[in-house]
Motif scaffolding. Structure first.
Motif, PDB file in Angstrom:
ATOM      1  N   ASP A 279     -30.342 115.121 140.239  1.00 27.85           N
ATOM      2  CA  ASP A 279     -30.581 116.100 139.186  1.00 27.85           C
ATOM      3  C   ASP A 279     -29.671 115.797 137.995  1.00 27.85           C
ATOM      4  O   ASP A 279     -28.446 115.694 138.156  1.00 27.85           O
ATOM      5  CB  ASP A 279     -30.286 117.499 139.752  1.00 27.85           C
ATOM      6  N   PRO A 280     -30.223 115.665 136.806  1.00 29.82           N
ATOM      7  CA  PRO A 280     -29.398 115.348 135.629  1.00 29.82           C
ATOM      8  C   PRO A 280     -28.342 116.416 135.334  1.00 29.82           C
ATOM      9  O   PRO A 280     -27.340 116.133 134.685  1.00 29.82           O
ATOM     10  CB  PRO A 280     -30.399 115.225 134.483  1.00 29.82           C
ATOM     11  N   ARG A 281     -28.562 117.619 135.834  1.00 32.93           N
ATOM     12  CA  ARG A 281     -27.558 118.672 135.625  1.00 32.93           C
ATOM     13  C   ARG A 281     -26.263 118.336 136.350  1.00 32.93           C
ATOM     14  O   ARG A 281     -25.176 118.681 135.883  1.00 32.93           O
ATOM     15  CB  ARG A 281     -28.093 120.026 136.077  1.00 32.93           C
ATOM     16  N   LEU A 282     -26.375 117.629 137.479  1.00 31.74           N
ATOM     17  CA  LEU A 282     -25.168 117.215 138.192  1.00 31.74           C
ATOM     18  C   LEU A 282     -24.388 116.187 137.379  1.00 31.74           C
ATOM     19  O   LEU A 282     -23.155 116.199 137.367  1.00 31.74           O
ATOM     20  CB  LEU A 282     -25.516 116.663 139.576  1.00 31.74           C
ATOM     21  N   ASP A 283     -25.115 115.295 136.707  1.00 30.52           N
ATOM     22  CA  ASP A 283     -24.447 114.348 135.818  1.00 30.52           C
ATOM     23  C   ASP A 283     -23.710 115.087 134.694  1.00 30.52           C
ATOM     24  O   ASP A 283     -22.586 114.738 134.332  1.00 30.52           O
ATOM     25  CB  ASP A 283     -25.446 113.363 135.207  1.00 30.52           C
TER      26      ASP A 283
ATOM     27  N   LEU B 243     -20.597 116.587 136.084  1.00 32.40           N
ATOM     28  CA  LEU B 243     -19.597 115.545 136.282  1.00 32.40           C
ATOM     29  C   LEU B 243     -18.975 115.114 134.951  1.00 32.40           C
ATOM     30  O   LEU B 243     -17.761 114.943 134.850  1.00 32.40           O
ATOM     31  CB  LEU B 243     -20.213 114.342 136.999  1.00 32.40           C
ATOM     32  N   GLU B 244     -19.785 114.980 133.918  1.00 26.20           N
ATOM     33  CA  GLU B 244     -19.251 114.631 132.595  1.00 26.20           C
ATOM     34  C   GLU B 244     -18.291 115.713 132.095  1.00 26.20           C
ATOM     35  O   GLU B 244     -17.257 115.409 131.485  1.00 26.20           O
ATOM     36  CB  GLU B 244     -20.385 114.432 131.596  1.00 26.20           C
ATOM     37  N   THR B 245     -18.624 116.962 132.376  1.00 29.17           N
ATOM     38  CA  THR B 245     -17.752 118.068 131.985  1.00 29.17           C
ATOM     39  C   THR B 245     -16.432 117.982 132.735  1.00 29.17           C
ATOM     40  O   THR B 245     -15.358 118.139 132.144  1.00 29.17           O
ATOM     41  CB  THR B 245     -18.446 119.421 132.251  1.00 29.17           C
ATOM     42  N   LEU B 246     -16.488 117.720 134.027  1.00 24.56           N
ATOM     43  CA  LEU B 246     -15.264 117.581 134.818  1.00 24.56           C
ATOM     44  C   LEU B 246     -14.410 116.412 134.328  1.00 24.56           C
ATOM     45  O   LEU B 246     -13.181 116.517 134.274  1.00 24.56           O
ATOM     46  CB  LEU B 246     -15.602 117.390 136.295  1.00 24.56           C
TER      47      LEU B 246
ATOM     48  N   PRO C  13     -24.295 122.458 130.706  1.00 30.97           N
ATOM     49  CA  PRO C  13     -25.483 123.244 130.349  1.00 30.97           C
ATOM     50  C   PRO C  13     -25.945 124.118 131.514  1.00 30.97           C
ATOM     51  O   PRO C  13     -25.865 123.719 132.669  1.00 30.97           O
ATOM     52  CB  PRO C  13     -26.523 122.178 130.012  1.00 30.97           C
ATOM     53  N   VAL C  14     -26.396 125.313 131.182  1.00 33.38           N
ATOM     54  CA  VAL C  14     -26.945 126.253 132.165  1.00 33.38           C
ATOM     55  C   VAL C  14     -28.372 126.544 131.737  1.00 33.38           C
ATOM     56  O   VAL C  14     -28.615 126.990 130.620  1.00 33.38           O
ATOM     57  CB  VAL C  14     -26.121 127.554 132.217  1.00 33.38           C
TER      58      VAL C  14
ATOM     59  N   ALA D 122     -22.329 125.379 137.265  1.00 36.65           N
ATOM     60  CA  ALA D 122     -22.101 125.108 135.838  1.00 36.65           C
ATOM     61  C   ALA D 122     -21.496 126.328 135.149  1.00 36.65           C
ATOM     62  O   ALA D 122     -20.561 126.202 134.347  1.00 36.65           O
ATOM     63  CB  ALA D 122     -23.409 124.694 135.168  1.00 36.65           C
ATOM     64  N   THR D 123     -22.005 127.510 135.474  1.00 39.61           N
ATOM     65  CA  THR D 123     -21.475 128.740 134.888  1.00 39.61           C
ATOM     66  C   THR D 123     -20.015 128.933 135.275  1.00 39.61           C
ATOM     67  O   THR D 123     -19.166 129.248 134.426  1.00 39.61           O
ATOM     68  CB  THR D 123     -22.318 129.957 135.329  1.00 39.61           C
TER      69      THR D 123
END
Length: 91
Positions: free
Chosen positions: A14-18, A21-24, A37-38, A48-49
């Motif tokens: 899922d691109p949301r996991l990427d 990870l980029e946020t982390l 993004p949420v 994410a939230t």
């Protein structure tokens, strides 16, 4: 982004996991302005939230610490002035 970060990203998931990870990775570099993004209400969006809430807290804490360091520096300077004043009137 760290040199190894691209090898960590999971392009087949899922691109949301990427994005999380980029946020982390940004947080690891002390960049707390990055947000994940949420887009819905599933578990990934809940993570994410939570991550975004953590970023707000960290950002506030860093700003508060910066303010304390500034206030402390002023107190140190004021203390030096007091010592100089006391020295000048006791001579």
């Amino acid at each position: 982004m760290a040199p190894y970060a691209h090898s960590i990203l999971m392009s087949d998931t899922d691109p949301r996991l990427d994005a999380i990870l980029e946020t982390l990775l940004a947080f690891a570099q002390h960049d707390f302005s990055k947000r994940a993004p949420v887009s819905g209400t599933d578990n990934i969006d809940a993570i994410a939230t939570g991550l975004n809430m953590l970023a707000e807290e960290l950002d506030d804490t860093v700003a508060f610490r910066r303010d304390l360091e500034t206030a402390n520096a002023r107190l140190v300077e004021t203390g030096k002035d007091v010592v100089l004043f006391v020295d000048s009137i006791t001579r």
